[in-house]
Design a protein around this motif. Structure first.
Motif, PDB file in Angstrom:
ATOM      1  N   THR A 171       1.531 -16.295 -71.089  1.00  0.00           N
ATOM      2  CA  THR A 171       1.446 -16.335 -72.272  1.00  0.00           C
ATOM      3  C   THR A 171       1.344 -16.877 -73.000  1.00  0.00           C
ATOM      4  O   THR A 171       1.975 -17.727 -73.963  1.00  0.00           O
ATOM      5  CB  THR A 171       3.204 -15.648 -72.674  1.00  0.00           C
ATOM      6  OG1 THR A 171       3.869 -14.536 -71.980  1.00  0.00           O
ATOM      7  CG2 THR A 171       3.586 -15.401 -74.409  1.00  0.00           C
ATOM      8  N   LEU A 192       4.203 -24.943 -70.935  1.00  0.00           N
ATOM      9  CA  LEU A 192       6.390 -25.081 -70.407  1.00  0.00           C
ATOM     10  C   LEU A 192       6.152 -24.466 -69.285  1.00  0.00           C
ATOM     11  O   LEU A 192       7.416 -26.033 -68.757  1.00  0.00           O
ATOM     12  CB  LEU A 192       6.862 -23.780 -71.550  1.00  0.00           C
ATOM     13  CG  LEU A 192       8.252 -24.016 -71.358  1.00  0.00           C
ATOM     14  CD1 LEU A 192       9.200 -24.720 -71.416  1.00  0.00           C
ATOM     15  CD2 LEU A 192       9.423 -22.430 -72.113  1.00  0.00           C
ATOM     16  N   LEU A 217       8.842 -27.011 -66.877  1.00  0.00           N
ATOM     17  CA  LEU A 217      10.022 -26.460 -66.158  1.00  0.00           C
ATOM     18  C   LEU A 217       9.667 -27.310 -64.504  1.00  0.00           C
ATOM     19  O   LEU A 217      10.277 -27.383 -63.894  1.00  0.00           O
ATOM     20  CB  LEU A 217       9.845 -25.786 -66.659  1.00  0.00           C
ATOM     21  CG  LEU A 217      10.968 -24.783 -67.492  1.00  0.00           C
ATOM     22  CD1 LEU A 217      11.122 -23.645 -68.030  1.00  0.00           C
ATOM     23  CD2 LEU A 217      11.392 -26.112 -68.149  1.00  0.00           C
ATOM     24  N   LYS A 233       7.663 -19.540 -59.627  1.00  0.00           N
ATOM     25  CA  LYS A 233       9.082 -18.226 -59.132  1.00  0.00           C
ATOM     26  C   LYS A 233       9.270 -18.202 -61.123  1.00  0.00           C
ATOM     27  O   LYS A 233      10.030 -17.199 -61.196  1.00  0.00           O
ATOM     28  CB  LYS A 233      10.072 -19.686 -58.685  1.00  0.00           C
ATOM     29  CG  LYS A 233      11.010 -19.300 -57.095  1.00  0.00           C
ATOM     30  CD  LYS A 233      11.292 -20.408 -56.672  1.00  0.00           C
ATOM     31  CE  LYS A 233      10.298 -20.977 -54.795  1.00  0.00           C
ATOM     32  NZ  LYS A 233      10.732 -21.959 -54.357  1.00  0.00           N
ATOM     33  N   PHE A 234       8.546 -19.264 -61.805  1.00  0.00           N
ATOM     34  CA  PHE A 234       8.880 -19.176 -63.349  1.00  0.00           C
ATOM     35  C   PHE A 234       8.001 -17.535 -63.673  1.00  0.00           C
ATOM     36  O   PHE A 234       8.878 -17.509 -64.321  1.00  0.00           O
ATOM     37  CB  PHE A 234       8.429 -20.734 -63.834  1.00  0.00           C
ATOM     38  CG  PHE A 234       9.460 -21.664 -63.740  1.00  0.00           C
ATOM     39  CD1 PHE A 234      10.450 -21.382 -64.431  1.00  0.00           C
ATOM     40  CD2 PHE A 234       8.884 -22.762 -63.327  1.00  0.00           C
ATOM     41  CE1 PHE A 234      11.967 -22.195 -65.048  1.00  0.00           C
ATOM     42  CE2 PHE A 234      10.272 -23.508 -62.732  1.00  0.00           C
ATOM     43  CZ  PHE A 234      11.545 -23.290 -63.541  1.00  0.00           C
ATOM     44  N   GLN A 256       7.707 -15.283 -62.443  1.00  0.00           N
ATOM     45  CA  GLN A 256       8.187 -13.474 -61.862  1.00  0.00           C
ATOM     46  C   GLN A 256       8.828 -13.516 -62.155  1.00  0.00           C
ATOM     47  O   GLN A 256      10.119 -12.121 -62.368  1.00  0.00           O
ATOM     48  CB  GLN A 256       8.957 -13.859 -59.992  1.00  0.00           C
ATOM     49  CG  GLN A 256       7.463 -13.912 -59.102  1.00  0.00           C
ATOM     50  CD  GLN A 256       7.118 -13.852 -57.683  1.00  0.00           C
ATOM     51  OE1 GLN A 256       8.254 -14.545 -57.371  1.00  0.00           O
ATOM     52  NE2 GLN A 256       6.450 -13.765 -56.853  1.00  0.00           N
ATOM     53  N   SER A 257      10.205 -14.516 -63.250  1.00  0.00           N
ATOM     54  CA  SER A 257      11.293 -14.337 -63.043  1.00  0.00           C
ATOM     55  C   SER A 257      11.187 -13.846 -64.816  1.00  0.00           C
ATOM     56  O   SER A 257      11.822 -12.647 -65.143  1.00  0.00           O
ATOM     57  CB  SER A 257      11.927 -16.134 -63.474  1.00  0.00           C
ATOM     58  OG  SER A 257      11.281 -16.602 -64.517  1.00  0.00           O
ATOM     59  N   ARG A 258      10.048 -13.956 -65.369  1.00  0.00           N
ATOM     60  CA  ARG A 258       9.529 -13.473 -66.932  1.00  0.00           C
ATOM     61  C   ARG A 258       9.104 -12.341 -66.633  1.00  0.00           C
ATOM     62  O   ARG A 258       8.240 -11.650 -67.463  1.00  0.00           O
ATOM     63  CB  ARG A 258       9.487 -14.523 -67.724  1.00  0.00           C
ATOM     64  CG  ARG A 258       7.784 -15.739 -67.708  1.00  0.00           C
ATOM     65  CD  ARG A 258       6.868 -14.328 -67.690  1.00  0.00           C
ATOM     66  NE  ARG A 258       5.688 -15.271 -67.465  1.00  0.00           N
ATOM     67  CZ  ARG A 258       4.378 -15.108 -67.372  1.00  0.00           C
ATOM     68  NH1 ARG A 258       4.492 -14.453 -65.916  1.00  0.00           N
ATOM     69  NH2 ARG A 258       3.426 -15.586 -67.525  1.00  0.00           N
ATOM     70  N   LEU A 259       8.381 -12.116 -65.222  1.00  0.00           N
ATOM     71  CA  LEU A 259       7.977 -10.472 -64.731  1.00  0.00           C
ATOM     72  C   LEU A 259       6.007 -10.518 -65.659  1.00  0.00           C
ATOM     73  O   LEU A 259       5.393 -11.279 -63.920  1.00  0.00           O
ATOM     74  CB  LEU A 259       8.909  -9.288 -65.767  1.00  0.00           C
ATOM     75  CG  LEU A 259      10.167  -9.030 -65.622  1.00  0.00           C
ATOM     76  CD1 LEU A 259      10.560  -8.170 -66.075  1.00  0.00           C
ATOM     77  CD2 LEU A 259      10.117  -9.334 -64.264  1.00  0.00           C
ATOM     78  N   ALA A 260       5.640 -10.935 -66.238  1.00  0.00           N
ATOM     79  CA  ALA A 260       4.033 -10.205 -66.624  1.00  0.00           C
ATOM     80  C   ALA A 260       3.633 -11.002 -68.152  1.00  0.00           C
ATOM     81  O   ALA A 260       4.820 -10.905 -69.117  1.00  0.00           O
ATOM     82  CB  ALA A 260       3.959  -8.928 -66.408  1.00  0.00           C
ATOM     83  N   VAL A 261       2.787 -11.542 -68.123  1.00  0.00           N
ATOM     84  CA  VAL A 261       1.978 -11.367 -69.343  1.00  0.00           C
ATOM     85  C   VAL A 261       2.048 -10.532 -70.124  1.00  0.00           C
ATOM     86  O   VAL A 261       1.667  -9.022 -69.477  1.00  0.00           O
ATOM     87  CB  VAL A 261       1.447 -12.045 -69.344  1.00  0.00           C
ATOM     88  CG1 VAL A 261      -0.010 -12.455 -70.516  1.00  0.00           C
ATOM     89  CG2 VAL A 261       1.239 -13.593 -68.575  1.00  0.00           C
ATOM     90  N   ALA A 262       1.851  -9.667 -71.731  1.00  0.00           N
ATOM     91  CA  ALA A 262       1.779  -8.699 -72.493  1.00  0.00           C
ATOM     92  C   ALA A 262       0.119  -8.012 -71.531  1.00  0.00           C
ATOM     93  O   ALA A 262      -0.371  -8.663 -71.231  1.00  0.00           O
ATOM     94  CB  ALA A 262       1.696  -8.494 -73.579  1.00  0.00           C
ATOM     95  N   SER A 263       0.644  -6.560 -70.963  1.00  0.00           N
ATOM     96  CA  SER A 263      -0.024  -5.737 -70.526  1.00  0.00           C
ATOM     97  C   SER A 263      -1.781  -5.528 -70.749  1.00  0.00           C
ATOM     98  O   SER A 263      -2.635  -6.369 -70.832  1.00  0.00           O
ATOM     99  CB  SER A 263       0.410  -4.113 -70.130  1.00  0.00           C
ATOM    100  OG  SER A 263       0.881  -4.253 -68.991  1.00  0.00           O
ATOM    101  N   GLY A 267       5.604  -2.899 -69.961  1.00  0.00           N
ATOM    102  CA  GLY A 267       4.548  -3.864 -70.110  1.00  0.00           C
ATOM    103  C   GLY A 267       3.795  -4.681 -72.072  1.00  0.00           C
ATOM    104  O   GLY A 267       2.924  -5.533 -72.136  1.00  0.00           O
ATOM    105  N   ARG A 296       6.396  -6.381 -73.201  1.00  0.00           N
ATOM    106  CA  ARG A 296       6.926  -8.184 -73.475  1.00  0.00           C
ATOM    107  C   ARG A 296       7.051  -8.256 -74.585  1.00  0.00           C
ATOM    108  O   ARG A 296       6.751  -9.277 -75.791  1.00  0.00           O
ATOM    109  CB  ARG A 296       6.097  -8.728 -72.972  1.00  0.00           C
ATOM    110  CG  ARG A 296       5.242  -8.765 -71.553  1.00  0.00           C
ATOM    111  CD  ARG A 296       6.564  -8.390 -70.498  1.00  0.00           C
ATOM    112  NE  ARG A 296       6.806  -9.213 -69.970  1.00  0.00           N
ATOM    113  CZ  ARG A 296       8.584  -8.819 -69.598  1.00  0.00           C
ATOM    114  NH1 ARG A 296       9.506  -8.057 -70.041  1.00  0.00           N
ATOM    115  NH2 ARG A 296       9.548 -10.246 -69.563  1.00  0.00           N
TER     116      ARG A 296
END
Lengths: 334, 334
Positions: free
Chosen positions: A28, A35, A39, A194-195, A197-204, B175, B177
């Motif tokens: 994002t 960031l 991390l 891992k990070f 995946q934890s926040r799923l995805a960037v806006a489609s 999607g 976000r």
């Protein structure tokens, strides 16, 4: 329509850099890229060497991971150049994890030449440090000798290198919040993944739009760069006409850092907004001190973003000149 | 078109909760809301109490901030209910900073009743802990007695409460976000704001779209909830027909956690994907163990998301029943 990750790989391919799908993590914006990198690689009390002045949000990303910034000092008299081996190596300690540079530079517009890039790459390699290279202004180099610079061409530092990238400057698409981390370091890829995946995805929808942006042809960049070069020339020549201003011609990005003949740029900015007007208009810039880690530095410096149209920029610089003149008379002389 | 922040405030207003603009921070999904909350309130080695099983990405957000999860155990025999004062208070130490709950719950579908919500609010207040309440499934409660539950109505815990919210479940817009943190704690607002400013903004076009989504009327939620209630009823009744399955009817969200008569749900899932088919089809669920902090727990449990259409769900549950029968014969009996 290609997937964004494939569009990014095609783009790097044209830069002469072959990337596997795993080498690219869509984020994002460049902000999240930074960031998540911090991390992933920093532990509490570890250090990152950053030439100052630097983009102030770096501080937040490094601190969020518990890390600290070791500032590599520069000065306006040297045009804010920072690629000096001894100065950099003198800052390396057992706690140093990374060198973080912005090339081309924000706020300074400094662009490293090939030998400077190579030297910094060598330092990272020799001391086994990550080299985090924020290259979001890559297309904005105003001397053809630089081409489109990227550290990613130095394959011998694949294990060290982390490229921070974004569509926001390249395609004037800052609201899209689409960027990426590029690294060939497998261990880092795993941590970043891992990070991610934890926040799923960037806006489609932004990913679809960004992928399309990558299909613009070379002419877009040529015109965009030509326009920004004109703006830079306007700002620099206007600044040089103001007595007491110290400014070097920036070679890249779309900022210029200048030292103004005022006591305090933050105070001057407040005065410009609250107590000054020239035919009902005033100007706003970014005061310099927040771009420095070292207390007391940058107090009379400012960052000017030359992102206005030519005629507005010319008028803005005239207002700045008049503002300095009146501020010196009305505030500093008292 | 209203600004997203105003749309969110209007939505909370209808829930009976008055919010100032500063009480809402728009985030890149509920995920970023959680990450920034953890970065804002946790220091290394501080602890967050979380009922297990819980959404596994909580682990990443807490660990990113250097914190640790103290699991509040539940069991399928008790329907995964966790609102027991003594059990919760027994986990509080000098390092505890927060209690994190998901209500309605993912993966369990547990919904707290009014007195349970009040009791947990009281614990947070008494022990001066943050209560992080992930309420992204708020609209999905299948018993009318729950209404649209939110801890935000307990104004006496304004200093403790952090609501995690998102448009993704409410409007089937994952999607996009787009989410937010809601808190009236001024100190926390300031910390969150620094992180939000450092990453600039949430994607513009997604904010515009999300603001428009908030204009849907009550009928949308009524239909959506009715549809999910039917799906839940289908899944639960089908599961109850399978010998050896232990399942409680979930009261909210769109998941059901069930204990299956298999030795290892992860191994069973692999077998379903690699060695099983029923007329060329198979099924996939989320194995239960990753939802637990405690090693060894959830091994024969699964989370089923009832997000398919009715006829597909019925077929999927029939395939699962057949899969269990054949797995017991072909794998477990050996």
């Amino acid at each position: 329509m290609p997937l964004l990750i494939d569009a990014v790989r095609d783009y790097y391919d044209k830069l002469g850099v072959k990337l596997d799908p795993n080498d690219v993590l869509i984020t994002t914006g460049g902000s999240e890229a930074l960031l998540l990198t911090c991390l992933s690689i920093l532990d509490p009390y570890t250090e990152v060497i950053v030439p100052e002045p630097y983009y102030p949000n770096y501080t937040t990303f490094v601190h969020a991971a518990g890390g600290r910034i070791r500032a590599l000092p520069t000065c306006p008299e040297e045009g804010y150049r920072y690629a000096y081996r001894k100065r950099i190596e003198s800052l390396i300690t057992k706690n140093t994890r990374a060198i973080l540079i912005t090339n081309p530079g924000n706020p300074t517009g400094v662009v490293l030449d090939e030998s400077e890039m190579r030297m910094i790459a060598d330092i990272a390699k020799k001391h086994d440090l990550f080299l985090i290279c924020d290259e979001v202004y890559r297309e904005f180099c105003y001397d053809d000798k630089f081409g489109v610079p990227t550290m990613a061409r130095f394959h011998d530092i694949d294990e060290n290198l982390v490229i921070i990238d974004s569509v926001s400057k390249r395609f004037s698409a800052c609201g899209a919040r689409v960027g990426c981390v590029v690294t060939k370091n497998k261990e880092l890829q795993q941590a970043l993944l891992k990070f991610c995946q934890s926040r799923l995805a960037v806006a489609s929808i932004d990913q679809v739009g960004a992928a399309a942006l990558y299909s613009v042809d070379h002419e877009f960049f040529r015109q965009s760069k030509a326009e920004y070069r004109c703006r830079r020339d306007t700002v620099v020549s206007k600044l040089r006409q103001i007595p007491g201003v110290l400014v070097e011609e920036p070679m890249g990005a779309f900022y210029v850092m200048a030292s103004l003949p005022v006591d305090d740029a933050d105070k001057f900015q407040r005065w410009l907004l609250e107590s000054f007007e020239d035919n009902g208009e005033t100007v706003m810039f970014a005061p310099g001190a927040p771009f420095y880690e070292t207390p007391g530095k940058g107090v009379n410096e400012v960052r000017i973003a030359y992102v206005l149209k030519q005629d507005q920029l010319e008028r803005a610089m005239d207002i700045l000149a008049e503002g300095i003149r009146r501020y010196q008379l009305e505030v500093m002389e008292q």
